[in-house]
Structures are given as C-alpha cells and as structure tokens.
Design a protein around this motif. Structure first.
Motif, PDB file in Angstrom:
ATOM      1  N   THR A  15      19.068 -17.575  18.892  1.00  0.00           N
ATOM      2  CA  THR A  15      18.907 -18.191  17.567  1.00  0.00           C
ATOM      3  C   THR A  15      17.727 -18.227  16.837  1.00  0.00           C
ATOM      4  OG1 THR A  15      20.737 -19.879  18.392  1.00  0.00           O
ATOM      5  CG2 THR A  15      19.510 -20.567  16.616  1.00  0.00           C
ATOM      6  N   ILE A  16      16.601 -18.406  17.576  1.00  0.00           N
ATOM      7  CA  ILE A  16      15.121 -18.579  17.007  1.00  0.00           C
ATOM      8  C   ILE A  16      14.758 -17.090  16.475  1.00  0.00           C
ATOM      9  CG2 ILE A  16      12.908 -18.923  17.339  1.00  0.00           C
ATOM     10  CD1 ILE A  16      13.786 -21.003  19.547  1.00  0.00           C
ATOM     11  N   ALA A  17      15.206 -16.026  17.422  1.00  0.00           N
ATOM     12  CA  ALA A  17      14.818 -14.867  16.854  1.00  0.00           C
ATOM     13  C   ALA A  17      15.606 -14.360  15.561  1.00  0.00           C
ATOM     14  CB  ALA A  17      15.248 -13.778  17.946  1.00  0.00           C
ATOM     15  N   ARG A  18      16.988 -14.616  15.499  1.00  0.00           N
ATOM     16  CA  ARG A  18      17.556 -14.271  14.484  1.00  0.00           C
ATOM     17  C   ARG A  18      17.156 -15.002  13.079  1.00  0.00           C
ATOM     18  NH1 ARG A  18      24.266 -14.268  14.343  1.00  0.00           N
ATOM     19  NH2 ARG A  18      23.424 -12.601  15.738  1.00  0.00           N
ATOM     20  N   VAL A  19      16.764 -16.062  13.225  1.00  0.00           N
ATOM     21  CA  VAL A  19      16.156 -16.967  11.954  1.00  0.00           C
ATOM     22  C   VAL A  19      14.764 -16.250  11.612  1.00  0.00           C
ATOM     23  CG1 VAL A  19      15.186 -19.127  11.052  1.00  0.00           C
ATOM     24  CG2 VAL A  19      17.510 -19.089  12.516  1.00  0.00           C
ATOM     25  N   LEU A  20      14.127 -15.845  12.637  1.00  0.00           N
ATOM     26  CA  LEU A  20      12.548 -15.373  12.171  1.00  0.00           C
ATOM     27  C   LEU A  20      12.732 -13.806  11.976  1.00  0.00           C
ATOM     28  CD1 LEU A  20      10.545 -17.180  14.864  1.00  0.00           C
ATOM     29  CD2 LEU A  20      10.645 -17.541  12.545  1.00  0.00           C
ATOM     30  N   GLY A  21      13.837 -13.148  11.881  1.00  0.00           N
ATOM     31  CA  GLY A  21      14.024 -11.648  11.837  1.00  0.00           C
ATOM     32  C   GLY A  21      13.398 -10.876  12.926  1.00  0.00           C
ATOM     33  N   LEU A  22      13.462 -11.397  14.073  1.00  0.00           N
ATOM     34  CA  LEU A  22      13.060 -10.724  15.398  1.00  0.00           C
ATOM     35  C   LEU A  22      13.936 -10.019  15.945  1.00  0.00           C
ATOM     36  CD1 LEU A  22      10.940 -13.645  16.727  1.00  0.00           C
ATOM     37  CD2 LEU A  22      10.062 -11.680  15.701  1.00  0.00           C
ATOM     38  N   ASP A  23      13.631  -9.180  16.885  1.00  0.00           N
ATOM     39  CA  ASP A  23      14.662  -8.287  17.680  1.00  0.00           C
ATOM     40  C   ASP A  23      15.601  -9.172  18.585  1.00  0.00           C
ATOM     41  OD1 ASP A  23      16.114  -6.800  19.928  1.00  0.00           O
ATOM     42  OD2 ASP A  23      15.272  -4.944  18.677  1.00  0.00           O
ATOM     43  N   GLU A  24      16.544  -9.810  18.471  1.00  0.00           N
ATOM     44  CA  GLU A  24      17.258 -10.733  19.283  1.00  0.00           C
ATOM     45  C   GLU A  24      17.622 -10.280  20.782  1.00  0.00           C
ATOM     46  OE1 GLU A  24      21.043 -12.132  17.567  1.00  0.00           O
ATOM     47  OE2 GLU A  24      20.333 -11.468  15.435  1.00  0.00           O
ATOM     48  N   ASP A  25      17.845  -9.048  20.759  1.00  0.00           N
ATOM     49  CA  ASP A  25      18.077  -8.145  22.118  1.00  0.00           C
ATOM     50  C   ASP A  25      16.903  -8.314  23.169  1.00  0.00           C
ATOM     51  OD1 ASP A  25      20.885  -7.533  21.492  1.00  0.00           O
ATOM     52  OD2 ASP A  25      19.999  -5.945  20.426  1.00  0.00           O
TER      53      ASP A  25
ATOM     54  N   SER B 141      18.996  -1.366  14.180  1.00  0.00           N
ATOM     55  CA  SER B 141      18.727  -2.623  13.639  1.00  0.00           C
ATOM     56  C   SER B 141      17.539  -3.174  12.767  1.00  0.00           C
ATOM     57  CB  SER B 141      18.727  -3.861  14.956  1.00  0.00           C
ATOM     58  OG  SER B 141      17.410  -3.694  15.556  1.00  0.00           O
ATOM     59  N   SER B 142      17.056  -1.934  12.181  1.00  0.00           N
ATOM     60  CA  SER B 142      15.639  -2.071  11.753  1.00  0.00           C
ATOM     61  C   SER B 142      15.873  -2.703  10.080  1.00  0.00           C
ATOM     62  CB  SER B 142      15.329  -0.714  11.221  1.00  0.00           C
ATOM     63  OG  SER B 142      16.043   0.148  10.598  1.00  0.00           O
ATOM     64  N   SER B 143      17.198  -2.654   9.739  1.00  0.00           N
ATOM     65  CA  SER B 143      17.476  -3.267   8.238  1.00  0.00           C
ATOM     66  C   SER B 143      17.373  -4.755   8.292  1.00  0.00           C
ATOM     67  CB  SER B 143      18.918  -2.898   7.705  1.00  0.00           C
ATOM     68  OG  SER B 143      19.969  -3.241   8.570  1.00  0.00           O
ATOM     69  N   ARG B 144      17.597  -5.378   9.345  1.00  0.00           N
ATOM     70  CA  ARG B 144      17.521  -6.734   9.611  1.00  0.00           C
ATOM     71  C   ARG B 144      16.408  -7.239  10.148  1.00  0.00           C
ATOM     72  NH1 ARG B 144      19.143  -8.215  14.583  1.00  0.00           N
ATOM     73  NH2 ARG B 144      20.407  -6.791  15.634  1.00  0.00           N
ATOM     74  N   LEU B 145      15.444  -6.507  10.639  1.00  0.00           N
ATOM     75  CA  LEU B 145      14.400  -7.111  11.241  1.00  0.00           C
ATOM     76  C   LEU B 145      12.947  -7.066  10.538  1.00  0.00           C
ATOM     77  CD1 LEU B 145      14.200  -4.688  14.729  1.00  0.00           C
ATOM     78  CD2 LEU B 145      14.964  -7.007  14.216  1.00  0.00           C
ATOM     79  N   ALA B 146      12.385  -8.048  10.571  1.00  0.00           N
ATOM     80  CA  ALA B 146      11.045  -8.566  10.058  1.00  0.00           C
ATOM     81  C   ALA B 146       9.966  -7.345  10.178  1.00  0.00           C
ATOM     82  CB  ALA B 146      10.575  -9.773  10.279  1.00  0.00           C
ATOM     83  N   PRO B 147       8.994  -7.251   9.645  1.00  0.00           N
ATOM     84  CA  PRO B 147       8.137  -6.130   9.813  1.00  0.00           C
ATOM     85  C   PRO B 147       7.220  -6.522  10.998  1.00  0.00           C
ATOM     86  CG  PRO B 147       7.699  -6.817   7.273  1.00  0.00           C
ATOM     87  CD  PRO B 147       8.690  -7.792   8.077  1.00  0.00           C
ATOM     88  N   TYR B 148       7.116  -7.730  11.502  1.00  0.00           N
ATOM     89  CA  TYR B 148       6.318  -8.043  12.674  1.00  0.00           C
ATOM     90  C   TYR B 148       7.339  -8.016  14.164  1.00  0.00           C
ATOM     91  CZ  TYR B 148       8.403 -12.563  10.623  1.00  0.00           C
ATOM     92  OH  TYR B 148       9.119 -13.387  10.354  1.00  0.00           O
ATOM     93  N   ALA B 149       8.557  -7.634  13.766  1.00  0.00           N
ATOM     94  CA  ALA B 149       9.495  -7.574  14.868  1.00  0.00           C
ATOM     95  C   ALA B 149       9.023  -6.275  15.743  1.00  0.00           C
ATOM     96  CB  ALA B 149      10.826  -7.330  14.533  1.00  0.00           C
ATOM     97  N   CYS B 150       9.516  -6.735  17.091  1.00  0.00           N
ATOM     98  CA  CYS B 150       9.010  -5.548  18.216  1.00  0.00           C
ATOM     99  C   CYS B 150       9.899  -4.569  18.069  1.00  0.00           C
ATOM    100  CB  CYS B 150       9.003  -6.256  19.614  1.00  0.00           C
ATOM    101  SG  CYS B 150       8.376  -5.095  20.753  1.00  0.00           S
ATOM    102  N   ARG B 151       9.540  -3.352  18.207  1.00  0.00           N
ATOM    103  CA  ARG B 151      10.101  -2.164  17.999  1.00  0.00           C
ATOM    104  C   ARG B 151       9.939  -1.425  19.445  1.00  0.00           C
ATOM    105  NH1 ARG B 151       9.703  -4.277  12.785  1.00  0.00           N
ATOM    106  NH2 ARG B 151      11.265  -3.273  11.456  1.00  0.00           N
ATOM    107  N   PRO B 152      11.169  -0.772  19.936  1.00  0.00           N
ATOM    108  CA  PRO B 152      10.940   0.130  21.256  1.00  0.00           C
ATOM    109  C   PRO B 152      10.272   1.342  21.092  1.00  0.00           C
ATOM    110  CG  PRO B 152      13.031   0.199  20.493  1.00  0.00           C
ATOM    111  CD  PRO B 152      12.548  -0.697  19.774  1.00  0.00           C
TER     112      PRO B 152
END
Length: 401
Positions: A84-94, A9-20
């Motif tokens: 909803t909030i995570a998607r708008v902010l480019g975070l990892d929704e899962d 999902s990296s293509s839609r994640l913001a740089p500050y989103a959490c990665r596993p």
C-alpha cells in the motif's frame, strides 16, 4: 498493436523507485513473464522456510489459539502494508513486498525467547542473529534448484533483507557489537556481489522495515486484548490509541468489543501509514531525491514517521513491552521455550550423532565450531511444534524416537 510487457512497470514508478540493475548472485536467464522482483517474491512464497513460518511464534505459541498471529500471518500483514505504501509513493511494490515476506525467514521457534536462547548457546561459536539467519536461508539452505543453493534472489532484494534496519557498517551503522556470524555471512555474500553495507537500502526496503512496526504494534494490541492480557481501559490511556477509542465510543456507543477492537486497529493502521507517507514525501522533496541511489547515500533514512508519531509509536511499544511481552503468562511460556531451545542445542552439540540425516553428515564431532553452526542452523529452522516434538523424543524416555 503489440501487447504490453507484463514485466514493465516503469510507467507508474517514480524516478527514485528501485530498478533491478545489479543482477543475481549467480547469473541466470530472466523470466519472460515476470519482473525480477516478482520472480523473487514467488521464490520466497514457494520456499519451505516461508511455509514453516505458519508454526513459528509471534507472541503466543501456536497451540494457544487459532486466531493469534504467527510469523506467517505477521509477514503477510507486513507485505500488505508495504504494498500500500509503495503504491502511493510510486515505488516498486514487488520489491517492497518480497523484502516484507522474507524479513522473518531467519526467526527460530518460540519468537524472541528462542532467539535469546540460541544466541546464548552459540555465543562462543559465532553467535546468532535472526536477520542474518534469513540471509543464510535464502542463500544456502533452500535447495530447490539444480544450478544453485538458496533462492538466488536479485541483488536489490538481498540488499533489502540485509539492510532493512539500516547500514550494517560504517559511521551510520548501529555501534553495538555484532556477533561474528553477522560479519562472516555478510562478507561471504559481498565477496560474490558487494552489498554496499555502509549505506541505506532502497526506499522500498525502508518501507518494509517500518511497515513491520505498524503491523506488529497493531496486531499485538489485537492479540493481547483478545487473550485478556491487555484491557480496553489500559489501551485507552495510551497515546494515539486513546483518542481513537474515544472517537469510536462517541460515534458507536455500546459497540461490542470485537467490533470496537477491529475499528480501533484499522484506524491505527491508517493513521500510522498516512503519517509515514506524508513524512516520507516531505523528506524526498527536501533532499531532492531523484534516483534510488540518492536515498542510499543519504546520512539519514528517507522513510520515517513524523516526530510526533514517532514519539507516540515508542510510547505504545514501551506499553506493550511491560503489559504484554512481560506478562506473567508470556513469561512462563518464554521460560519454557528458552529451556527447550537451550537443551536441544546442548544435546546436539554434545551428541551430534543424534542429528537427523542431512545434518549429521555436516557435523565434525562434538563441541567444535563447525558442529555448533550446524546445530544452530538446524534448531533455528524448527517450528514450535517440531522443537517440542524433538524435545519429547530426546528427553522423555517413554516417547518413541
């Protein structure tokens, strides 16, 4: 052309989103078709503790009506708002979703009344805390897998559940004393993989924490109005809700109350979520957050409401506390609930031989700390219905055990 990797999902994640990036408590091969956080979510959804939330009180006990929220429906609403909030902010929704779904797994029967009774009954044996009990559930009590106890979730998910309300240790932590079970449980998990308890959790976990507020404020207004414990006239006097009601009455004169309440709630959620997204974006930009660890290291939360919304939020919570949570009908229910939980703990602690199979073997005689923790864990896992049934069987001499 190669098919896209469903885990990426990296293509839609913001740089500050959490990665596993930190693995699981116990190493195991990752799924070929699901990301680690998707897999975590699925494990939570399939857990027995998650199903039991269907019969655990939010405000009203389950037998009072089919349409009042339970811990399960509350958790699903928190998860929806979080996504909803995570998607708008480019975070990892899962990740935001699994923290939301798991955050109440440690709640005992009868809501906060049950928690108060358990905390009092266990005070001399380490205490009780529903947030830490959720960690005990996901690391110890779920026994579905051959290779490990618990759900063996990703580090980032466990971190989010442990710290979704903020740092647990250090200068940024809540200074109020914590019961020993909190420090002992966190230390046990950190001995396997350190949870970095001095810092904030991921932005996703912070989103889940405030989505919890949005969900319970709005649905408690809904349940209170439908139960007749709150009135439209009183809600109209509250900040945020009052102006929205006036707009609705002006736009839809004569609208039936059911629709009026529904329109009010969706607009309340939209107003609070929009404010949270706006303020969080402002904080991300102001702090120059470019990586998930940047948010963890800040001296303040990244996810927040504006000052004005925060003031309105606290005012509505104060109104609900007095008008709903301390309503005489709720007081009577909570009084009975405290008595049920208190009496069950006292009986099992004095007579651990009355515990069911699987629990009785873990006890070490009446009145000691090991037995007390077994008893508290057993009672905390009960649904409202299970607690009532056990109470009847153990205290009513005319009910077959």
């Amino acid at each position: 052309m190669a098919a896209a990797d469903p885990r990426d999902s990296s293509s839609r994640l913001a740089p500050y989103a959490c990665r596993p990036t930190r693995g699981r408590l116990i190493d195991e091969p990752e799924s070929l078709i699901r990301s680690p956080f998707q897999r975590d979510r699925d494990r939570v959804v399939h857990a027995r503790a998650f199903r039991r939330l269907m019969y655990k009180t939010q405000v009203f006990v389950s037998h009072e009506g089919d349409h009042y929220r339970t811990r399960l429906t509350h958790s699903l609403e928190v998860a929806q708002i979080s996504r909803t909030i995570a998607r708008v902010l480019g975070l990892d929704e899962d990740l935001a979703e699994v923290v939301a779904l798991a955050h109440d797994l440690g709640h005992p029967p009868f809501g906060h009344a049950g928690e108060e009774a358990l905390a009092q009954a266990a005070a001399e044996f380490g205490g009780f805390d529903h947030n830490v009990q959720a960690l005990r559930v996901i690391t110890m009590f779920e026994r579905r897998y051959a290779a490990f106890d618990g759900l063996n979730l990703s580090w980032e998910t466990i971190e989010g559940i442990a710290k979704h309300n903020g740092p647990m240790t250090g200068p940024l932590a809540d200074p109020r004393p914590k019961p020993p079970v909190v420090t002992e449980t966190l230390a046990a998990i950190s001995s396997i993989k350190p949870l970095d308890l001095d810092g904030w959790p991921s932005i996703e976990a912070q989103v889940a924490a405030l989505a919890d507020d949005v969900a319970y404020i709005t649905h408690d207004i809904d349940d209170g109005l439908r139960a007749g414990l709150l009135s439209i006239a009183d809600v109209a006097e509250q900040p945020l809700a009052g102006p929205l009601l006036k707009q609705l009455v002006a736009a839809y004169p004569g609208l039936e109350q059911r629709r009026l309440i529904g329109e009010l709630l969706r607009r309340l959620i939209d107003r609070m979520v929009t404010d949270l997204i706006t303020e969080t974006r402002r904080r991300i930009a102001a702090a120059g957050i470019a990586h998930a660890d940047d948010a963890r290291a800040l001296g303040a939360p990244t996810v927040a409401f504006s000052a004005e919304m925060d003031q309105d939020r606290h005012a509505i919570k104060a109104y609900l506390f007095g008008a709903l949570y301390r309503h005489v009908r709720v007081n009577r229910m909570t009084s009975k609930a405290r008595r049920v939980v208190r009496d069950l703990v006292a009986l099992f602690l004095a007579e651990p031989e009355c515990l069911p199979d699987g629990w009785r073997e873990r006890a070490e005689g009446p009145g000691n700390a090991v037995t007390a923790r077994v008893v508290v864990d057993y009672v905390a896992g009960m649904t409202d219905r299970h607690a009532r049934d056990e109470y009847e069987k153990l205290f009513n001499p005319f009910v077959r055990t």
